[in-house]
Design a protein around this motif. Structure first.
Motif, mmCIF file in Angstrom:
data_model
loop_
_atom_site.group_PDB
_atom_site.id
_atom_site.type_symbol
_atom_site.label_atom_id
_atom_site.label_comp_id
_atom_site.label_asym_id
_atom_site.label_seq_id
_atom_site.Cartn_x
_atom_site.Cartn_y
_atom_site.Cartn_z
ATOM 1 N N ASN A 1 4.962 -10.586 4.021
ATOM 2 C CA ASN A 1 3.951 -11.078 4.952
ATOM 3 C C ASN A 1 2.605 -11.281 4.254
ATOM 4 N N ASN A 2 1.720 -12.017 4.899
ATOM 5 C CA ASN A 2 0.357 -12.160 4.370
ATOM 6 C C ASN A 2 -0.582 -11.167 5.049
ATOM 7 N N TYR A 3 -0.042 -10.011 5.411
ATOM 8 C CA TYR A 3 -0.843 -8.963 6.046
ATOM 9 C C TYR A 3 -0.084 -7.641 5.970
ATOM 10 N N GLU A 4 -0.839 -6.554 6.159
ATOM 11 C CA GLU A 4 -0.270 -5.229 6.386
ATOM 12 C C GLU A 4 -1.032 -4.611 7.545
ATOM 13 N N HIS A 5 -0.307 -4.004 8.477
ATOM 14 C CA HIS A 5 -0.970 -3.350 9.602
ATOM 15 C C HIS A 5 -1.438 -1.964 9.169
ATOM 16 N N MET A 6 -2.743 -1.830 8.951
ATOM 17 C CA MET A 6 -3.326 -0.559 8.553
ATOM 18 C C MET A 6 -4.212 -0.035 9.678
ATOM 19 N N TYR B 1 0.849 -1.192 0.000
ATOM 20 C CA TYR B 1 0.000 0.000 0.000
ATOM 21 C C TYR B 1 0.889 1.248 0.000
ATOM 22 N N TYR B 2 1.348 1.619 -1.192
ATOM 23 C CA TYR B 2 2.233 2.778 -1.300
ATOM 24 C C TYR B 2 1.491 4.087 -1.085
ATOM 25 N N GLY B 3 0.189 4.088 -1.273
ATOM 26 C CA GLY B 3 -0.578 5.308 -1.067
ATOM 27 C C GLY B 3 -0.511 5.818 0.363
ATOM 28 N N ILE B 4 -0.293 4.912 1.324
ATOM 29 C CA ILE B 4 -0.235 5.343 2.723
ATOM 30 C C ILE B 4 0.998 6.212 2.958
ATOM 31 N N ARG C 1 6.967 -14.663 -1.692
ATOM 32 C CA ARG C 1 7.733 -13.742 -2.533
ATOM 33 C C ARG C 1 7.388 -12.290 -2.234
ATOM 34 N N PHE C 2 6.177 -12.048 -1.745
ATOM 35 C CA PHE C 2 5.708 -10.678 -1.526
ATOM 36 C C PHE C 2 5.907 -10.222 -0.082
ATOM 37 N N ARG D 1 3.641 -4.715 3.431
ATOM 38 C CA ARG D 1 3.666 -6.173 3.309
ATOM 39 C C ARG D 1 5.090 -6.697 3.130
ATOM 40 N N ASN D 2 5.897 -5.986 2.365
ATOM 41 C CA ASN D 2 7.260 -6.447 2.092
ATOM 42 C C ASN D 2 8.272 -5.906 3.089
ATOM 43 N N ASN D 3 7.788 -5.356 4.202
ATOM 44 C CA ASN D 3 8.614 -4.832 5.296
ATOM 45 C C ASN D 3 9.319 -3.521 4.957
ATOM 46 N N GLU D 4 8.954 -2.890 3.855
ATOM 47 C CA GLU D 4 9.389 -1.512 3.628
ATOM 48 C C GLU D 4 8.625 -0.598 4.578
#
Length: 746
Positions: free
Chosen positions: A688-693, A430-433, A685-686, A577-580
Motif C-alpha cells: 500500500n501507499n500508506y500505513e495505519h499508525m 514500520y517494524y519497530g511498532i 512492489r512494497f 505497508r506490505n500487509n504483514e
C-alpha cells in the motif's frame, strides 16, 4: 585475427552440423516427456466433472499452448534470421551486459539499461535517417529531432524532478501547549570533550589508530557465522583482521574534565551499509547534544559487521547486540579502575542504548541478552552480563532478522522508544511498532514506551553520513519532494531522543508529556506529520481488542462494548505497508449521518477508582481515503486529508447523553498517502501507499469540573464516542483505558 576467425567458423559449423543431424531426436524425447507431465498433471487436476474431463482439459490446454508458442517463436526466428547477424549479436551482447550489471547492482540498473538501449538505438537511427534524407529534409529533421528530444527530456525529467509534495504541513505552530520546560533539544551548558578508543591498529581510519584509550580485541565466533571463500578473503584483506579478533572501537562525546560526574552512559550503533563507506560518524549530532546535556555518548564502530560487495555476515544482528554488551563491559572496567582517567565518570546505573536500522533491532536483542545466562541459540555459550540498561531507542529498527531461541523479542520493565519515517525506502515497513507492542510493564515498574511515526522522514537521514536511503540510481527515482530536509529530521530526532533519555535516565518526569501529547512540542517542531503512541505503567486497559472475537466484550471483565447506528463495526488486525501484521488489534468504526456512537460501559470496580486526576486515554486514527471508498463511505466534505472531530463523553449515572457538559471534542488525525518512488508501478512492489499508525489521545476527566462542580466521579459508568460532528467517517480505535496524570519533577 584470420586464425581466430577460421577457428570460430569451424566451431560454428561443427555445432550447426551436429544440431542438424540430431534435432528431430531431441524433439521426440521432449514431447514424450511433456506428454507424461501433462498426464500426471491431469491426474492431480480435480474439477469434480470426472477424470475424463480433467485429462481432456489439461491435454487440450497443453496442446494449444505449445502450438501457439511454437508458432510465435517460429515467426520471431524467421524475422531474426533476416536481420544482420552483427545487429542481433550486438543486441544480445548489450542485454547480457545489462543483466550482468543488474544482478550485481540492482533492478534499477537493469531497467535503466533497457531504457537506454532503446533510447540509444532510436537516437542513432534518427541521426542516420536525417543524414540520408534526400527530400523534405527539414521536415524529417524536425519530426525526428522533436521525438528524440522529447524522449531524452522524459528520461532526464524522471531523474531530476523531485516528485510530488506530501499532504502534511511542516510548519511550526510557534506556541507550545505546555511551555513549562525548556526544549530538550537545546544545547546544554557543558563543554564537550571528544575522543576515540579502540585497537590502535586500524588500517583504514586514522581515528582508530591514534586513539586516546586502547582496548583489547574480542572473539565473536559464537555470535556470528563466519564468512567463507572470497567473502572471507576480501574482508580480511580490507580490514586486516578476522572476527576472532574484532576491535572495540568507539567515538566518544562527554563533558570535559571541568564538569562533575558521574554521567549516564548512552551507546549508539549504526545499521547495515556498505562496509567501505563508514557509518559510525553519522551520529555526531546526537553525541554532541547529549554530551552538552551531561551524558557520555558513544558511537560504536561495527562497520566490519556490515555488508560489502563481497557478501554478508550471518547472524550479524546477534553480533551487533553482543558488541553492545562488550563495550558496556569495557566502560565498566574503566569506571572501576582508580588509575584510569575515566574512573568514577560513568553512572553505570543509568544506561541507554540507541540503534539505527539493524542496530535498532540489536538494542532489543542486547537488552534481552543482558538478562540471560546463556545464549539460547547455542547454550554452550555463556553471557554473564547484568548491566543497568534502562532505556532503549530504535531508529527505524528491523525486527526478526535474528531471533534468540527462535522467538520474537519480548521485553519487560524497560523504557522503549521507536521512531520511523513514513518515507523510508529501506525499511519500507514500520517494524519497530511490532517491538513496541511486545514491551510490557509490571505494576511496580515506573516506566513508559512510545512510538513516533513521522511523515516525510526517511531512513538515511537519521545518519548524517548516509543522508539517502538508497544509493543512486535508486535515489534519482525516489519521490524526494515528500522527504523533509535532513536538518529538520535530525532536529526532530534530537528532541525526542533527548526528551526520552532525560525522562528515563535523569528522572525528568515532565518530559513524558512530549510523548503522551504531541502538541507539547508544537513550538519547536512541526507536529502535523507526527503520529505518536504512548503507554506507561499507570495505564489500566479497558478495551485492547486482544482478548477474544466477541465484539461486545472488553479486556476488563464485567464491562461491555456497544455500537449504535454504525455502517462499519468490526475488530481487525492492523497491518504494515506490505500487509504483514503489526501485532496489534483494533476496532474499526464507520458511520453515515450524525447519530452513530460507540459505548464503553464501565464495571463498578473501575468507576470506584475515578477522580479528577484520572485521564482517559485511547489510540485512534482515520482510515486511509482508499478504505473510505472500499466501504462506500464518503470522506466528510471539507475534511479531505484533515482531522475530523468526534465527541468524547464521560457519562455519570442519571445524566442524559445529550448533556453537553459531559462531552469534549477530539480531533482524529488522517492517514496520509506516502509515495516512496515517483512511479506508482514501482511503489506497488512494497504494498500500500500508506500505513495505519495510531495516535494516542488523552482526555483528563478534570474537564467535567469546569461545568459540573459537584460531579461525583464514582458515578461515571459510560464512556461514549459520539460521531455527531461530521456526516460520515471511518476510524480505528484501540487501547481505551485510564491512567494517572504525568508527574512533574520538583
Amino acid at each position: 585475427m584470420n586464425a581466430i576467425k577460421r577457428a570460430l567458423l569451424l566451431v560454428g559449423k561443427t555445432v550447426v552440423g551436429f544440431i542438424e543431424r540430431n534435432w528431430k531426436a531431441s524433439i521426440r524425447g521432449l514431447f514424450v516427456y511433456i506428454l507424461v507431465l501433462v498426464f500426471i498433471m491431469g491426474f492431480f487436476f480435480y474439477t469434480g466433472a470426472g477424470k475424463w474431463f480433467d485429462f481432456s482439459f489439461t491435454l487440450f490446454t497443453a496442446f494449444l499452448s505449445i502450438l501457439i508458442g511454437t508458432f510465435i517463436s517460429w515467426i520471431a526466428l524467421k524475422a531474426l534470421a533476416k536481420l544482420p547477424n552483427l545487429l542481433v549479436a550486438c543486441i544480445l551482447g548489450a542485454v547480457a551486459g545489462i543483466i550482468t550489471l543488474g544482478a550485481y547492482l540492482g533492478p534499477f540498473f537493469t531497467m535503466m539499461g533497457y531504457l537506454l538501449l532503446i533510447l540509444g538505438a532510436w537516437t542513432g537511427l534518427s541521426i542516420k535517417l536525417v543524414r540520408s534524407a534526400r527530400k523534405r529534409r527539414g521536415l524529417t529533421f524536425a519530426a525526428l529531432g522533436c521525438v528524440t528530444v522529447l524522449l531524452h527530456a522524459l528520461f532526464l525529467f524522471s531523474i531530476f524532478s523531485e516528485g510530488k509534495e506530501g499532504a502534511w504541513s511542516l510548519e511550526v505552530a510557534g506556541k507550545a501547549m505546555n511551555p513549562s520546560f525548556a526544549n530538550p533539544a537545546a544545547t546544554g551548558e557543558n563543554t564537550i570533550n571528544s575522543f576515540t578508543y579502540g585497537s590502535g591498529e586500524d588500517q583504514k581510519r586514522e581515528e582508530y589508530r591514534n586513539v586516546t584509550y586502547q582496548t583489547n580485541t574480542v572473539n565473536m565466533s559464537s555470535f556470528i557465522v563466519h564468512p567463507k571463500g572470497f567473502n572471507k578473503w576480501y574482508r580480511e584483506w580490507f580490514w586486516g583482521f578476522d572476527l576472532n579478533k574484532a576491535p572495540l572501537n568507539g567515538r566518544v562525546w562527554m563533558p570535559d574534565e571541568s564538569s562533575d560526574g558521574p554521567y549516564p552512559l548512552v551507546l549508539m550503533v549504526h545499521g547495515n551499509h556498505n562496509m567501505a563507506d563508514f557509518s559510525d560518524g553519522g551520529y555526531a549530532y546526537l553525541g554532541e547534544l547529549l554530551a552538552s546535556k551531561g551524558y557520555i555518548a558513544v558511537s560504536i564502530d561495527q562497520n566490519f559487521l556490515n555488508s560489502g560487495k563481497s557478501g554478508h555476515i550471518g547472524w550479524d544482528n546477534a553480533g551487533r547486540a553482543w558488541m553492545f554488551l562488550k563495550h558496556l563491559d569495557q566502560w565498566g572496567k574503566w569506571n572501576n579502575d582508580k588509575q584510569h582517567p575515566l574512573y568514577g565518570k560513568v553512572d553505570m546505573e543509568n544506561i541507554g542504548l540507541i540503534g539505527h536500522s539493524r542496530g535498532g533491532e540489536a538494542v532489543s536483542l542486547a537488552a534481552l541478552m543482558n538478562d540471560l545466562d546463556r545464549l539460547p541459540n547455542n547454550a554452550k555459550v555463556t553471557l554473564n552480563f547484568d548491566f543497568s540498561i534502562k532505556a532503549l531507542i530504535g531508529l527505524s529498527p528491523g525486527d526478526g532478522r535474528f531471533k534468540l531461541g527462535d522467538q520474537p523479542v519480548e521485553l519487560k520493565d524497560i523504557n522503549y522508544l521507536t521512531i520511523q519515517g513514513a518515507n523510508d525506502t529501506d525499511h519500507t515497513n514500520y517494524y519497530g511498532i511490532r517491538q513496541y507492542e511486545r514491551v510490557s510493564f509490571s505494576d511496580d515498574f515506573d516506566g513508559f514506551k512510545s512510538s513516533i511515526y513521522i511523515y516525510g522522514a526517511n531512513h538515511g537521514q537519521f545518519n548524517s553520513d548516509w543522508e539517502v536511503d538508497q544509493p543512486s540510481p535508486y535515489w534519482w527515482f525516489m519521490n524526494r519532494k515528500e522527504i523533509m530536509e535532513p536538518d529538520l529530521q535530525r532536529e526532530m530526532t534530537k528532541l525526542y531522543v533527548a526528551a526520552f533519555l532525560d525522562a528515563t535516565l535523569k528522572g525528568r518526569e515532565e518530559y513524558r508529556q512530549i510523548f503522551s501529547s504531541k502538541e507539547t512540542a508544537s513550538s519547536w517542531i512541526p507536529i502535523d506529520p507526527v503520529r505518536l503512541k504512548y503507554e506507561d505503567n499507570s495505564f489500566t486497559p479497558l478495551a485492547t481488542y486482544e482478548e477474544d472475537v466477541d465484539v461486545t466484550t472488553m479486556t476488563k471483565e464485567a464491562g461491555e462494548l456497544h455500537g449504535y447506528n454504525l455502517q462499519v463495526w468490526k475488530e481487525v488486525n492492523l497491518t504494515l505497508r506490505n500487509n504483514e501484521p503489526q501485532g496489534n488489534e483494533a476496532v474499526k468504526l464507520g458511520w453515515r449521518g450524525t447519530s452513530g456512537r460507540y459505548t464503553v460501559k464501565l464495571p463498578d470496580e473501575v468507576s470506584k477508582t475515578l477522580g479528577p486526576q484520572t485521564v482517559l486515554s485511547f489510540d485512534a486514527v482515520q482510515l486511509h481515503p482508499s478504505r473510505y471508498d472500499f466501504y462506500g463511505i464518503r470522506v466528510p466534505e471539507g475534511f479531505k486529508e484533515k482531522s475530523i472531530p468526534i465527541t468524547v463523553m464521560v457519562k455519570p449515572k442519571g445524566t442524559i447523553k445529550l448533556d453537553t457538559r459531559i462531552g469534549t471534542t477530539v480531533e482524529i488525525e488522517p492517514t496520509y498517502s506516502t509515495k516512496l518512488y515517483k512511479f506508482d508501478w514501482w511503489n506497488k512492489r512494497f504494498g500500500n501507499n500508506y500505513e495505519h499508525m495510531l495516535q494516542t489521545y488523552e482526555v483528563p476527566l478534570a474537564f467535567l469540573q469546569e461545568n459540573m462542580a459537584d460531579i461525583n466521579y464514582q458515578d461515571i459508568n459510560e464512556i461514549i464516542f459520539e460521531f455527531n460532528q461530521t456526516g460520515s467517517g471511518l476510524i480505528y480505535l484501540d487501547n481505551i483505558g485510564l491512567k494517572e496524570r504525568i508527574r512533574t519533577s520538583e
